[in-house]
Design a protein around this motif. Structure first.
Motif, PDB file in Angstrom:
ATOM      1  N   VAL A  59       0.850  -1.194   0.000  1.00  0.00           N
ATOM      2  CA  VAL A  59       0.000   0.000   0.000  1.00  0.00           C
ATOM      3  C   VAL A  59       0.881   1.237   0.000  1.00  0.00           C
ATOM      4  CG1 VAL A  59      -1.635   1.294   1.400  1.00  0.00           C
ATOM      5  CG2 VAL A  59      -1.914  -1.148   1.144  1.00  0.00           C
ATOM      6  N   ARG A  60       0.577   2.152  -0.919  1.00  0.00           N
ATOM      7  CA  ARG A  60       1.328   3.412  -0.950  1.00  0.00           C
ATOM      8  C   ARG A  60       0.607   4.449  -0.094  1.00  0.00           C
ATOM      9  NH1 ARG A  60       0.543   1.930  -6.156  1.00  0.00           N
ATOM     10  NH2 ARG A  60       2.348   1.144  -7.262  1.00  0.00           N
ATOM     11  N   PRO A  61       1.308   5.049   0.854  1.00  0.00           N
ATOM     12  CA  PRO A  61       0.657   6.080   1.659  1.00  0.00           C
ATOM     13  C   PRO A  61       0.762   7.438   0.977  1.00  0.00           C
ATOM     14  CG  PRO A  61       2.820   5.530   2.583  1.00  0.00           C
ATOM     15  CD  PRO A  61       2.695   4.773   1.308  1.00  0.00           C
ATOM     16  N   LEU A  62      -0.160   7.735   0.062  1.00  0.00           N
ATOM     17  CA  LEU A  62      -0.097   9.021  -0.640  1.00  0.00           C
ATOM     18  C   LEU A  62      -0.866  10.068   0.153  1.00  0.00           C
ATOM     19  CD1 LEU A  62      -0.761   7.824  -4.303  1.00  0.00           C
ATOM     20  CD2 LEU A  62       1.406   7.979  -3.073  1.00  0.00           C
ATOM     21  N   VAL A  63      -0.512  11.327  -0.081  1.00  0.00           N
ATOM     22  CA  VAL A  63      -1.200  12.401   0.631  1.00  0.00           C
ATOM     23  C   VAL A  63      -2.509  12.694  -0.112  1.00  0.00           C
ATOM     24  CG1 VAL A  63      -1.039  14.772   1.447  1.00  0.00           C
ATOM     25  CG2 VAL A  63       1.017  13.328   1.349  1.00  0.00           C
ATOM     26  N   ARG A  64      -3.625  12.620   0.638  1.00  0.00           N
ATOM     27  CA  ARG A  64      -4.945  12.793   0.019  1.00  0.00           C
ATOM     28  C   ARG A  64      -5.049  14.182  -0.623  1.00  0.00           C
ATOM     29  NH1 ARG A  64      -9.861  10.377   0.457  1.00  0.00           N
ATOM     30  NH2 ARG A  64      -8.897   8.741   1.705  1.00  0.00           N
ATOM     31  N   PRO A  65      -5.352  14.237  -1.910  1.00  0.00           N
ATOM     32  CA  PRO A  65      -5.430  15.545  -2.564  1.00  0.00           C
ATOM     33  C   PRO A  65      -6.748  16.245  -2.239  1.00  0.00           C
ATOM     34  CG  PRO A  65      -5.933  13.814  -4.125  1.00  0.00           C
ATOM     35  CD  PRO A  65      -5.656  13.133  -2.805  1.00  0.00           C
ATOM     36  N   ARG A  66      -6.728  17.553  -2.301  1.00  0.00           N
ATOM     37  CA  ARG A  66      -7.953  18.306  -1.996  1.00  0.00           C
ATOM     38  C   ARG A  66      -8.817  18.480  -3.246  1.00  0.00           C
ATOM     39  NH1 ARG A  66      -7.913  18.139   3.141  1.00  0.00           N
ATOM     40  NH2 ARG A  66      -5.951  18.601   4.142  1.00  0.00           N
ATOM     41  N   ASN A  67      -8.180  18.260  -4.430  1.00  0.00           N
ATOM     42  CA  ASN A  67      -8.892  18.631  -5.665  1.00  0.00           C
ATOM     43  C   ASN A  67      -9.430  17.450  -6.467  1.00  0.00           C
ATOM     44  OD1 ASN A  67      -6.516  17.557  -6.321  1.00  0.00           O
ATOM     45  ND2 ASN A  67      -5.612  19.383  -7.244  1.00  0.00           N
ATOM     46  N   GLY A  68      -9.605  16.298  -5.812  1.00  0.00           N
ATOM     47  CA  GLY A  68     -10.220  15.140  -6.469  1.00  0.00           C
ATOM     48  C   GLY A  68      -9.456  14.593  -7.664  1.00  0.00           C
ATOM     49  N   ARG A  69      -8.129  14.669  -7.635  1.00  0.00           N
ATOM     50  CA  ARG A  69      -7.326  14.112  -8.735  1.00  0.00           C
ATOM     51  C   ARG A  69      -7.419  12.584  -8.765  1.00  0.00           C
ATOM     52  NH1 ARG A  69      -1.467  16.780  -8.274  1.00  0.00           N
ATOM     53  NH2 ARG A  69      -2.057  18.945  -8.390  1.00  0.00           N
ATOM     54  N   SER A  70      -7.126  11.995  -9.930  1.00  0.00           N
ATOM     55  CA  SER A  70      -7.114  10.534 -10.011  1.00  0.00           C
ATOM     56  C   SER A  70      -5.883  10.021  -9.265  1.00  0.00           C
ATOM     57  CB  SER A  70      -7.064  10.082 -11.464  1.00  0.00           C
ATOM     58  OG  SER A  70      -5.775  10.304 -11.976  1.00  0.00           O
ATOM     59  N   VAL A  71      -5.924   8.735  -8.827  1.00  0.00           N
ATOM     60  CA  VAL A  71      -4.834   8.231  -7.983  1.00  0.00           C
ATOM     61  C   VAL A  71      -3.480   8.295  -8.682  1.00  0.00           C
ATOM     62  CG1 VAL A  71      -6.191   6.775  -6.450  1.00  0.00           C
ATOM     63  CG2 VAL A  71      -5.388   5.828  -8.604  1.00  0.00           C
ATOM     64  N   GLY A  72      -3.476   8.089 -10.023  1.00  0.00           N
ATOM     65  CA  GLY A  72      -2.213   8.126 -10.755  1.00  0.00           C
ATOM     66  C   GLY A  72      -1.597   9.517 -10.775  1.00  0.00           C
ATOM     67  N   ALA A  73      -2.448  10.554 -10.596  1.00  0.00           N
ATOM     68  CA  ALA A  73      -1.942  11.925 -10.696  1.00  0.00           C
ATOM     69  C   ALA A  73      -1.644  12.533  -9.330  1.00  0.00           C
ATOM     70  CB  ALA A  73      -2.979  12.781 -11.429  1.00  0.00           C
ATOM     71  N   VAL A  74      -1.874  11.757  -8.260  1.00  0.00           N
ATOM     72  CA  VAL A  74      -1.658  12.300  -6.922  1.00  0.00           C
ATOM     73  C   VAL A  74      -0.153  12.420  -6.650  1.00  0.00           C
ATOM     74  CG1 VAL A  74      -1.956  11.827  -4.458  1.00  0.00           C
ATOM     75  CG2 VAL A  74      -3.812  11.380  -6.037  1.00  0.00           C
ATOM     76  N   SER A  75       0.219  13.505  -5.977  1.00  0.00           N
ATOM     77  CA  SER A  75       1.630  13.774  -5.701  1.00  0.00           C
ATOM     78  C   SER A  75       2.281  12.656  -4.894  1.00  0.00           C
ATOM     79  CB  SER A  75       1.732  15.084  -4.915  1.00  0.00           C
ATOM     80  OG  SER A  75       3.013  15.194  -4.360  1.00  0.00           O
ATOM     81  N   ARG A  76       3.541  12.360  -5.202  1.00  0.00           N
ATOM     82  CA  ARG A  76       4.305  11.351  -4.425  1.00  0.00           C
ATOM     83  C   ARG A  76       5.171  12.060  -3.390  1.00  0.00           C
ATOM     84  NH1 ARG A  76       2.173   6.739  -7.094  1.00  0.00           N
ATOM     85  NH2 ARG A  76       0.488   8.099  -7.660  1.00  0.00           N
ATOM     86  N   GLU A  77       5.019  13.370  -3.261  1.00  0.00           N
ATOM     87  CA  GLU A  77       5.833  14.109  -2.288  1.00  0.00           C
ATOM     88  C   GLU A  77       5.451  13.722  -0.865  1.00  0.00           C
ATOM     89  OE1 GLU A  77       8.297  16.449  -2.784  1.00  0.00           O
ATOM     90  OE2 GLU A  77       8.184  15.750  -4.853  1.00  0.00           O
ATOM     91  N   HIS A  78       6.399  13.880   0.057  1.00  0.00           N
ATOM     92  CA  HIS A  78       6.068  13.626   1.449  1.00  0.00           C
ATOM     93  C   HIS A  78       5.554  14.909   2.101  1.00  0.00           C
ATOM     94  CE1 HIS A  78       9.992  15.488   2.065  1.00  0.00           C
ATOM     95  NE2 HIS A  78       9.548  15.780   3.265  1.00  0.00           N
ATOM     96  N   VAL A  79       4.880  14.753   3.212  1.00  0.00           N
ATOM     97  CA  VAL A  79       4.356  15.901   3.936  1.00  0.00           C
ATOM     98  C   VAL A  79       4.646  15.705   5.419  1.00  0.00           C
ATOM     99  CG1 VAL A  79       2.181  16.919   4.736  1.00  0.00           C
ATOM    100  CG2 VAL A  79       2.500  16.486   2.323  1.00  0.00           C
ATOM    101  N   VAL A  80       5.066  16.760   6.096  1.00  0.00           N
ATOM    102  CA  VAL A  80       5.228  16.704   7.548  1.00  0.00           C
ATOM    103  C   VAL A  80       4.180  17.623   8.154  1.00  0.00           C
ATOM    104  CG1 VAL A  80       6.769  17.156   9.505  1.00  0.00           C
ATOM    105  CG2 VAL A  80       7.720  16.271   7.357  1.00  0.00           C
ATOM    106  N   THR A  81       3.302  17.086   9.001  1.00  0.00           N
ATOM    107  CA  THR A  81       2.318  17.943   9.653  1.00  0.00           C
ATOM    108  C   THR A  81       2.647  17.994  11.142  1.00  0.00           C
ATOM    109  OG1 THR A  81       0.851  16.065   9.958  1.00  0.00           O
ATOM    110  CG2 THR A  81       0.416  17.446   8.055  1.00  0.00           C
ATOM    111  N   GLU A  82       2.529  19.170  11.722  1.00  0.00           N
ATOM    112  CA  GLU A  82       2.792  19.298  13.161  1.00  0.00           C
ATOM    113  C   GLU A  82       1.519  19.729  13.843  1.00  0.00           C
ATOM    114  OE1 GLU A  82       6.266  21.468  14.476  1.00  0.00           O
ATOM    115  OE2 GLU A  82       7.154  21.146  12.496  1.00  0.00           O
ATOM    116  N   ARG A  83       1.237  19.148  14.973  1.00  0.00           N
ATOM    117  CA  ARG A  83       0.062  19.547  15.720  1.00  0.00           C
ATOM    118  C   ARG A  83       0.302  19.315  17.203  1.00  0.00           C
ATOM    119  NH1 ARG A  83      -4.473  16.135  13.090  1.00  0.00           N
ATOM    120  NH2 ARG A  83      -3.547  17.002  11.247  1.00  0.00           N
ATOM    121  N   PRO A  84      -0.391  20.063  18.022  1.00  0.00           N
ATOM    122  CA  PRO A  84      -0.162  19.923  19.454  1.00  0.00           C
ATOM    123  C   PRO A  84      -0.604  18.558  19.958  1.00  0.00           C
ATOM    124  CG  PRO A  84      -1.809  21.637  19.025  1.00  0.00           C
ATOM    125  CD  PRO A  84      -1.331  21.139  17.707  1.00  0.00           C
ATOM    126  N   ALA A  85      -1.641  17.963  19.397  1.00  0.00           N
ATOM    127  CA  ALA A  85      -2.100  16.665  19.916  1.00  0.00           C
ATOM    128  C   ALA A  85      -2.611  15.807  18.784  1.00  0.00           C
ATOM    129  CB  ALA A  85      -3.214  16.873  20.920  1.00  0.00           C
TER     130      ALA A  85
END
Ligand SMILES: Cc1cc2nc3c(=O)[nH]c(=O)nc-3n(C[C@H](O)[C@H](O)[C@H](O)COP(=O)(O)OP(=O)(O)OC[C@H]3O[C@@H](n4cnc5c(N)ncnc54)[C@H](O)[C@@H]3O)c2cc1C
Length: 241
Positions: free
Chosen positions: A215-241
């Motif tokens: 399973v590839r953990p891709l970042v869910r796109p906001r604009n409804g792109r097809s799975v093949g077009a979804v970015s392969r970039e990583h994302v770091v999110t920070e949150r207090p909890a």
């Protein structure tokens, strides 16, 4: 192609080479000639993922980390909007314990949403299935077909036999990542794709000796792109909890 060579610091097995239609068909006589313009040959690397993971754990230990395998994060202790501790369970004994930390990093790949457990879905999981089988098989697949058909290098071939792997699929996946498998539909899709470019191979499900899927953990796109077009970039999110 140059980028591939550059990523290998130009120390790859060999540099890439563009091939005319004629040279490509000489190298891959079973490739469908109709519509073929030419191709490129490049070298990729193989990695033993289990060994890589162990090497990372051992290196972290050497640098002072306390490494705990078979240990599952089951939840967090949150106070005043901050994570104060992680609730861990020893998978061998079932014992649960708390580990306090000032910073918690959730690096659980496709399980990240499940581990965070706040109901928010940051990930779009896609399944990649590949199948292994068939002697004297295809080695290259043009653009527009599922990525790769690769032959094992000589030394591996000597131990596993003259097999190729064909893949990969890219379809949305719902469910827990550890339950993923290559389905009969995945196999049929891959065989059809391989047969389309190597028509006289006539690969059948019986030629398949093994399949695997992840399973590839891709970042869910906001604009409804097809799975093949979804970015392969990583994302770091920070949150207090
Ligand atoms: C078919 C396929 C082909 C791919 N090809 C490529 C490629 O060519 N190049 C590339 O760069 N990437 C490729 N990828 C993607 C790549 O494999 C992943 O992006 C990468 O493995 C993610 O690494 P990670 O460390 O974030 O997560 P993982 O490697 O998935 O590690 C997450 C870890 O968290 C652990 N875990 C889960 N839940 C818990 C919990 N509750 N407590 C404690 N631990 C937990 C899991 O056991 C696992 O060990 C491919 C993926 C697939 C499926």
């Amino acid at each position: 192609m140059w980028l591939y060579d550059a990523l290998a610091s130009f120390r790859n097995v060999e540099r890439h080479r563009w091939l005319s239609k004629r040279s490509l068909l000489r190298a891959e006589p079973r490739l469908r000639a109709e519509g073929l313009l030419g191709g490129a040959r490049y070298f990729d690397a193989q990695c033993d993922d289990a060994r890589l993971t162990l090497a990372n754990a051992r290196d972290a230990h050497r640098h002072g980390a306390l490494v705990a395998t078979y240990t599952e994060a089951r939840g967090f202790d949150v106070a005043a909007g901050r994570i104060r501790a992680v609730r861990l369970a020893d998978r061998m004994t079932g014992d649960e314990f708390l580990v306090r930390a000032s910073v918690v990093v959730n690096a659980s790949g496709p399980w990240s949403d499940e581990v965070r457990g706040d109901g928010e879905r940051l990930l779009l999981l896609t399944k990649g299935a590949q199948r292994r089988g068939a002697a004297d098989p295809p080695r290259a697949v043009p653009r527009g077909h599922p990525a790769v058909a690769a032959r094992w290098p000589g030394d591996v071939r000597a131990s596993v036999g003259d097999l190729s792997y064909v893949g990969t699929t890219e379809t949305p996946f719902e469910g827990s990542p550890e339950t993923v498998t290559a389905t009969a539909d995945d196999v049929v899709y891959l065989l059809r794709s391989a047969n389309a470019v190597f028509p006289d191979a006539r690969l059948q499900p019986d030629d398949v000796v093994a399949t695997w899927a992840g399973v590839r953990p891709l970042v869910r796109p906001r604009n409804g792109r097809s799975v093949g077009a979804v970015s392969r970039e990583h994302v770091v999110t920070e949150r207090p909890a």
